[in-house]
Design an enzyme around this catalytic site. Structure first.
Site, short mmCIF file in Angstrom:
data_model
loop_
_atom_site.label_atom_id
_atom_site.label_comp_id
_atom_site.label_asym_id
_atom_site.label_seq_id
_atom_site.Cartn_x
_atom_site.Cartn_y
_atom_site.Cartn_z
N TYR A 141 0.83 -1.11 -0.04
CA TYR A 141 0.02 -0.05 0.01
C TYR A 141 0.74 1.28 0.18
O TYR A 141 0.31 2.25 -0.34
CB TYR A 141 -0.91 -0.02 1.26
CG TYR A 141 -2.05 -0.59 1.10
CD1 TYR A 141 -2.49 -1.91 0.48
CD2 TYR A 141 -3.55 0.28 1.35
CE1 TYR A 141 -3.71 -2.59 0.41
CE2 TYR A 141 -4.67 -0.34 1.18
CZ TYR A 141 -4.73 -1.58 0.96
OH TYR A 141 -5.97 -2.35 0.61
N LYS A 192 2.77 -15.27 1.90
CA LYS A 192 3.02 -15.98 0.72
C LYS A 192 4.42 -16.34 0.52
O LYS A 192 5.06 -16.04 -0.28
CB LYS A 192 2.34 -15.14 -0.49
CG LYS A 192 2.41 -15.88 -1.69
CD LYS A 192 1.54 -16.93 -1.80
CE LYS A 192 1.10 -17.52 -3.16
NZ LYS A 192 0.29 -18.89 -3.21
N ASP A 225 -3.54 -18.06 -0.07
CA ASP A 225 -4.57 -18.82 -0.72
C ASP A 225 -5.25 -19.61 0.13
O ASP A 225 -6.38 -19.89 0.30
CB ASP A 225 -3.84 -19.30 -1.98
CG ASP A 225 -2.72 -20.32 -1.60
OD1 ASP A 225 -2.10 -20.02 -0.61
OD2 ASP A 225 -2.29 -20.67 -2.63
N ASP A 253 -12.33 -8.77 4.47
CA ASP A 253 -13.89 -8.99 3.85
C ASP A 253 -14.59 -10.21 3.73
O ASP A 253 -15.61 -10.34 4.02
CB ASP A 253 -13.68 -8.25 2.25
CG ASP A 253 -13.86 -6.60 2.31
OD1 ASP A 253 -13.46 -6.02 3.15
OD2 ASP A 253 -14.43 -6.31 1.05
C1 IPM Z 1 -10.61 -0.90 3.89
C2 IPM Z 1 -10.64 -0.29 2.66
C3 IPM Z 1 -9.51 0.54 2.29
C4 IPM Z 1 -8.39 -0.26 2.00
C5 IPM Z 1 -9.75 1.57 1.07
C6 IPM Z 1 -11.24 2.29 1.10
C7 IPM Z 1 -8.57 2.25 0.70
O1 IPM Z 1 -10.83 -1.35 1.53
O2 IPM Z 1 -10.36 -0.39 5.09
O3 IPM Z 1 -10.33 -2.40 3.93
O4 IPM Z 1 -8.06 -0.73 1.39
O5 IPM Z 1 -7.52 -0.29 3.23
MG MG Z 2 -11.10 -3.37 2.55
#
Ligand code: IPM
Ligand code: MG
Length: 362
Positions: A141, A192, A225, A253
């Site tokens: 990131y 990984k 994975d 997620d």
């Molecule tokens: C999260 C979101 C953020 C990330 C985005 C909105 C930049 O997906 O907090 O999980 O990728 O960290």
């Molecule tokens: Mg996210």
């Protein structure tokens, strides 16, 4: 002691869900004697509209001067055409980096009342309680060099850098081991290492920490994975998971969806001294913004995390969590968690109900 809280509603459903969390904050002040000084500031698309930047200088300054930050959500199609540096997400990333919030705690807990809302079989998810510890200020990131460039043959190529220093791995590892110590003492580190040198080092450093400082925690390693597969196959095998910024983004997620709705899950992003930013893990949901149907519970539960990790008031955190449980027991559901036999309510009614349950428990 008066705590200073920066409130950043952001975009989309952000302002709606933050309004409900603020009902909880005022209840904490009137009924439970908590002393708070709250100040609002724009971030994300709202920051761009107000000051020409997703993270206005005054907003960052307020966040720096506060004990904790409560954030709604950022982003929306309206700002998609802007340069990357001006897009709403940069507001969030800038806050994380600017405040040094390297540890992102994302619990995935299934409320027993919501077992029917999960897409997985109840026996696979009932009693689920996982804590994902995501590194938040490093990795791909933030790594440089990055960009899109033109090669000698005229083709464009995009590139990013996955990079972690030993000390970055060590501090997130330590944080995860400490959390595991307060839970079931099992930590799974996700990497990984079979392909990426950077995460080969990750595994080595985490292994060393476990051997030297945390022998009482059972440490395991998993390739990302496989971890994704195991999360949907047999999620209850996990207690605490620790992983890189990007793997944590993806796995959290997936873990969130196990619990029925991403609208239920709070998060905390912490620095090394307990200062934190608290936000629901879901996004700004532009498709339902302004309709009054967004689920405010993830934001309300983020207030509970704020009490626990930054305001030294764990007992009040438990009260909020109980109030949420009570409202679910009563059968109230926003559309995202509705199931037959429950009563569908909007954002405001849900917030009022939790505030009411909190008040009556005072
Ligand atoms: C999260 C979101 C953020 C990330 C985005 C909105 C930049 O997906 O907090 O999980 O990728 O960290
Ligand atoms: Mg996210």
């Amino acid at each position: 002691m008066t705590y200073k809280i920066a409130i950043l509603p952001g975009d989309g459903i952000g302002p709606e869900i933050i309004a409900e969390a603020e009902k909880i904050l005022s209840c904490l002040q009137t009924e439970f004697g908590l002393s708070l000084e709250c100040e609002h500031a724009p971030v994300g698309g709202a920051g761009y509209e107000a000051a020409g930047h997703p993270l206005p200088a005054a907003t960052l300054q307020l966040a720096r001067a506060s004990d904790a930050v409560l954030l709604g959500s950022v982003g929306g199609p309206r700002w998609d055409g802007l340069d990357r540096a001006l897009r709403p997400e940069q507001g969030l990333l800038g806050l994380r980096a600017g405040l040094g919030l390297f540890a992102n705690l994302r619990p995935a807990i299934l409320y027993p009342q919501l077992a029917a809302a999960s897409t997985l079989k109840p026996e696979v998810v009932s009693g689920l309680d996982i804590m994902i510890v995501r590194e938040l200020t490093g990795g791909i990131y933030f790594g440089t060099p990055r960009g899109i460039r033109i090669r000698e043959d005229g083709q464009r190529e995009g590139f990013n850098t996955l990079i972690y220093s030993e000390s970055e791995i060590e501090r997130i590892g330590r944080c995860a081991f400490e959390i595991a110590r307060k839970r079931a003492r099992r930590l799974c580190s996700v990497d990984k290492a079979n392909v990426l040198e950077c995460t080969e080092l990750w595994r080595e450093v985490i292994t060393g920490l476990g051997r030297e400082e945390y022998k009482d925690v059972e440490l395991s390693h998993m390739y990302v994975d496989n971890a994704a597969m195991q999360l949907v196959r047999r999620p209850k095998q996990f207690d605490v998971m620790v992983t890189t910024n990007m793997f944590g983004d993806i796995l959290s997620d997936a873990a969130a969806m196990l619990t029925g709705s991403i609208g239920m899950l709070p998060s905390a992003s912490l620095d090394s001294r307990g200062k934190g930013m608290y936000e629901p893990i879901h996004g700004s949901a532009p498709d339902i913004a302004g309709k009054g149907i967004a689920n405010p519970l993830a934001t309300i539960l983020s207030v509970a995390m704020m009490l626990r990790y930054s305001l030294d008031a764990p007992a009040l955190a438990v009260r909020i969590e109980h109030a949420v449980g009570k409202v679910l027991d009563d059968g109230l559901r926003t559309p995202d968690i509705a199931s037959p036999g429950t009563r569908t309510v909007g954002t405001r009614e849900m917030g009022d109900a939790v505030a009411g349950a909190l008040r009556s428990g005072a």
